[in-house]
Design a protein around this motif. Sequence first.
Motif, PDB file in Angstrom:
ATOM      1  N   GLY A 135       1.542  -0.885   7.492  1.00  0.00           N
ATOM      2  CA  GLY A 135       0.178  -0.563   7.072  1.00  0.00           C
ATOM      3  C   GLY A 135      -0.220   0.847   7.454  1.00  0.00           C
ATOM      4  N   LYS A 136       0.173   1.270   8.661  1.00  0.00           N
ATOM      5  CA  LYS A 136      -0.125   2.639   9.088  1.00  0.00           C
ATOM      6  C   LYS A 136       0.579   3.657   8.198  1.00  0.00           C
ATOM      7  N   VAL A 164       1.644  -7.509   4.155  1.00  0.00           N
ATOM      8  CA  VAL A 164       1.346  -7.494   5.595  1.00  0.00           C
ATOM      9  C   VAL A 164      -0.077  -7.994   5.840  1.00  0.00           C
ATOM     10  N   ASP A 165      -0.581  -8.777   4.865  1.00  0.00           N
ATOM     11  CA  ASP A 165      -1.901  -9.404   4.967  1.00  0.00           C
ATOM     12  C   ASP A 165      -3.023  -8.383   5.186  1.00  0.00           C
ATOM     13  N   ASP A 189      -3.107  -5.709   6.897  1.00  0.00           N
ATOM     14  CA  ASP A 189      -3.221  -5.190   8.261  1.00  0.00           C
ATOM     15  C   ASP A 189      -2.872  -3.702   8.296  1.00  0.00           C
ATOM     16  N   LYS A 190      -3.909  -2.855   8.369  1.00  0.00           N
ATOM     17  CA  LYS A 190      -3.686  -1.410   8.410  1.00  0.00           C
ATOM     18  C   LYS A 190      -3.148  -0.949   9.763  1.00  0.00           C
ATOM     19  N   ASN A 191      -3.190  -1.807  10.752  1.00  0.00           N
ATOM     20  CA  ASN A 191      -2.675  -1.448  12.082  1.00  0.00           C
ATOM     21  C   ASN A 191      -1.211  -1.832  12.277  1.00  0.00           C
ATOM     22  N   SER A 192      -0.650  -2.541  11.295  1.00  0.00           N
ATOM     23  CA  SER A 192       0.785  -2.838  11.377  1.00  0.00           C
ATOM     24  C   SER A 192       1.561  -1.548  11.124  1.00  0.00           C
ATOM     25  N   LYS A 193       2.836  -1.543  11.496  1.00  0.00           N
ATOM     26  CA  LYS A 193       3.645  -0.332  11.308  1.00  0.00           C
ATOM     27  C   LYS A 193       3.662   0.088   9.838  1.00  0.00           C
TER      28      LYS A 193
END
Length: 403
Positions: free
Chosen positions: A107-108, A98-99, A101-105
């Motif tokens: 990633g969270k 997800v590159d 991205d900790k803010n993606s679903k």
Amino acid sequence: MKKLILSLALVVFATAAFAQKKVVRSASSNFKKGNLEVALEEISAALSDPETKDDPANMLLKGQIETKLFSQDDDFAASTVAIGRNAFNSFTKTMEMVDGDKNSKVGKDVWKEEIPGMPDNLRPYSMVSLRLASFDKAIQAYEDEDYTMSYEFFNLVSDIDPADTTANFNAGYLAYTEMGNIEAAKKHFYRLLEVPEYDKLNTYYFLIQIASGEEKDPEAAYKYVTMAKKDFPEDKTLSEFEVQLLLQMNKMDEAFLSVQNALKDDPENAGLLLRYGYLLEQSGDLEGALEQYVKAVKADPDFFEGNYYTGAIYLDRARAILAEVNNLSDAEWEKRADSMTKEAEGLYGDAVPYFTKAAELRPENTEILEILFQIHTRLKNNAEAEKYNQKLISILGEGWMER
């Protein structure tokens, strides 16, 4: 006919994709039920299939399954660490998918917080869960005195969170003091240097010790001292290290300047006084050296090196006078031998209390015991000489003089 073949191919494709999604659903179900080995086998199969291997949610599930396996594993063994490492790798791959991205679903979910004591069915089994479980295992292994496993679990924690100062310090400490793994220790100490708000003084001490001791690299040790003094300009121990390292590097002028500046701020520092005396001795100023050695002993009467170096100066001066007596001409002998001999014996006497104290501080040091035996023999202190003779016999045996 072509349309029929194409339709059949699409059906096969859809059937295969549906089958793999069914495997993923089954893996998720078994994960929730606690059938972890089955769940891991199923999700691994899904991640090997072209139709489902690129879905980050599937890699996330694999990490969650492995984290639960790790949390429930009561063995403190390399196999347990391997499960934790597999979970860490699965979460890392998930984030790559997800590159980062900790803010993606997804990633969270990878970094979902866990509150200690949460019911099992509410635990996220995330990267945070993995870190908490590994930290708990590290503490338990340490309490069981299994320092190698404790290191491995702390190491995993620090890899999950390189800014975790507790995990890095404990891992570095264990790697260095219990395992002798210098490279591993440096890895964690270097990480501590990257944390801006962390008090790094002990970390610098360890790195200085490693560089100057095990690695025999005074240049590197001096670099750490220089870095440390910028952060801790008032630390007295760093000043001692600086002088010592400059001596090792034969940078005498810099060493003189460093020790003199340090003594302005800390005139009663026995270690600095000793090093200043040593510098003076190396420059040929024996009187100046003796003065500093005596000051070191006054500052710290139980300072072994201070007592030993002071006694050694007196002893060397006495021996030098006696050597000069032996080289006197007959005419000079008549005039000067008695007074010079008395002067030498006086210096021998001056050395006695310092060597005596050194012997008290290190009673098994046979070199000092032999010196005291020789001095007392020379001064005809027969009872004292015999006392040290008996001590040497008890350590070295009856024939110690013929060694």
